[in-house]
Design a protein around this motif. Sequence first.
Motif, mmCIF file in Angstrom:
data_model
loop_
_atom_site.group_PDB
_atom_site.id
_atom_site.type_symbol
_atom_site.label_atom_id
_atom_site.label_comp_id
_atom_site.label_asym_id
_atom_site.label_seq_id
_atom_site.Cartn_x
_atom_site.Cartn_y
_atom_site.Cartn_z
ATOM 1 N N VAL A 16 0.842 -1.207 0.000
ATOM 2 C CA VAL A 16 0.000 0.000 0.000
ATOM 3 C C VAL A 16 0.875 1.253 0.000
ATOM 4 O O VAL A 16 0.622 2.201 -0.756
ATOM 5 C CB VAL A 16 -0.972 -0.008 1.200
ATOM 6 N N ASP A 17 1.924 1.250 0.826
ATOM 7 C CA ASP A 17 2.834 2.397 0.861
ATOM 8 C C ASP A 17 3.498 2.628 -0.490
ATOM 9 O O ASP A 17 3.604 3.761 -0.960
ATOM 10 C CB ASP A 17 3.916 2.199 1.923
ATOM 11 N N LEU A 18 3.958 1.556 -1.128
ATOM 12 C CA LEU A 18 4.598 1.686 -2.435
ATOM 13 C C LEU A 18 3.622 2.200 -3.491
ATOM 14 O O LEU A 18 3.976 3.065 -4.306
ATOM 15 C CB LEU A 18 5.190 0.348 -2.873
ATOM 16 N N ILE A 19 2.422 1.656 -3.492
ATOM 17 C CA ILE A 19 1.403 2.104 -4.460
ATOM 18 C C ILE A 19 1.128 3.591 -4.279
ATOM 19 O O ILE A 19 1.093 4.355 -5.252
ATOM 20 C CB ILE A 19 0.110 1.278 -4.323
ATOM 21 N N MET A 20 0.941 4.012 -3.036
ATOM 22 C CA MET A 20 0.669 5.432 -2.779
ATOM 23 C C MET A 20 1.823 6.317 -3.236
ATOM 24 O O MET A 20 1.615 7.343 -3.891
ATOM 25 C CB MET A 20 0.376 5.646 -1.287
ATOM 26 N N LEU A 21 3.055 5.915 -2.919
ATOM 27 C CA LEU A 21 4.234 6.676 -3.306
ATOM 28 C C LEU A 21 4.326 6.819 -4.823
ATOM 29 O O LEU A 21 4.533 7.910 -5.354
ATOM 30 C CB LEU A 21 5.491 6.011 -2.762
ATOM 31 N N LEU A 22 4.150 5.711 -5.524
ATOM 32 C CA LEU A 22 4.265 5.727 -6.980
ATOM 33 C C LEU A 22 3.136 6.515 -7.632
ATOM 34 O O LEU A 22 3.376 7.264 -8.587
ATOM 35 C CB LEU A 22 4.326 4.292 -7.501
ATOM 36 N N GLU A 23 1.924 6.364 -7.118
ATOM 37 C CA GLU A 23 0.795 7.106 -7.683
ATOM 38 C C GLU A 23 0.920 8.602 -7.407
ATOM 39 O O GLU A 23 0.626 9.422 -8.282
ATOM 40 C CB GLU A 23 -0.523 6.571 -7.141
ATOM 41 N N GLN A 24 1.366 8.976 -6.213
ATOM 42 C CA GLN A 24 1.517 10.397 -5.874
ATOM 43 C C GLN A 24 2.573 11.073 -6.736
ATOM 44 O O GLN A 24 2.514 12.279 -6.962
ATOM 45 C CB GLN A 24 1.860 10.558 -4.397
ATOM 46 N N ASN A 25 3.534 10.291 -7.224
ATOM 47 C CA ASN A 25 4.587 10.842 -8.062
ATOM 48 C C ASN A 25 4.338 10.617 -9.546
ATOM 49 O O ASN A 25 5.235 10.852 -10.374
ATOM 50 C CB ASN A 25 5.943 10.264 -7.637
ATOM 51 N N ASP A 26 3.139 10.162 -9.876
ATOM 52 C CA ASP A 26 2.724 9.969 -11.273
ATOM 53 C C ASP A 26 3.735 9.159 -12.082
ATOM 54 O O ASP A 26 4.051 9.481 -13.225
ATOM 55 C CB ASP A 26 2.477 11.312 -11.961
#
Length: 52
Positions: A16-26
């Motif tokens: 979940v943390d990785l998904i959020m990080l990657l999505e927030q950075n487009d």
Amino acid sequence: MSNELDSAPNYIKIAVDLIMLLEQNDVPAEDVLAALEIVKSDFEMKLPQSTD
């Protein structure tokens, strides 16, 4: 984090943390998948070797 996520296994929290990080950075999906292959390979080499 939500109560459900608080009680989730560690690997779910990391995902979940990785998904959020990657999505927030487009980060483009193609780049994410290519990077994950490298990360997976690297961490597989860090696993203990079987003594078959």
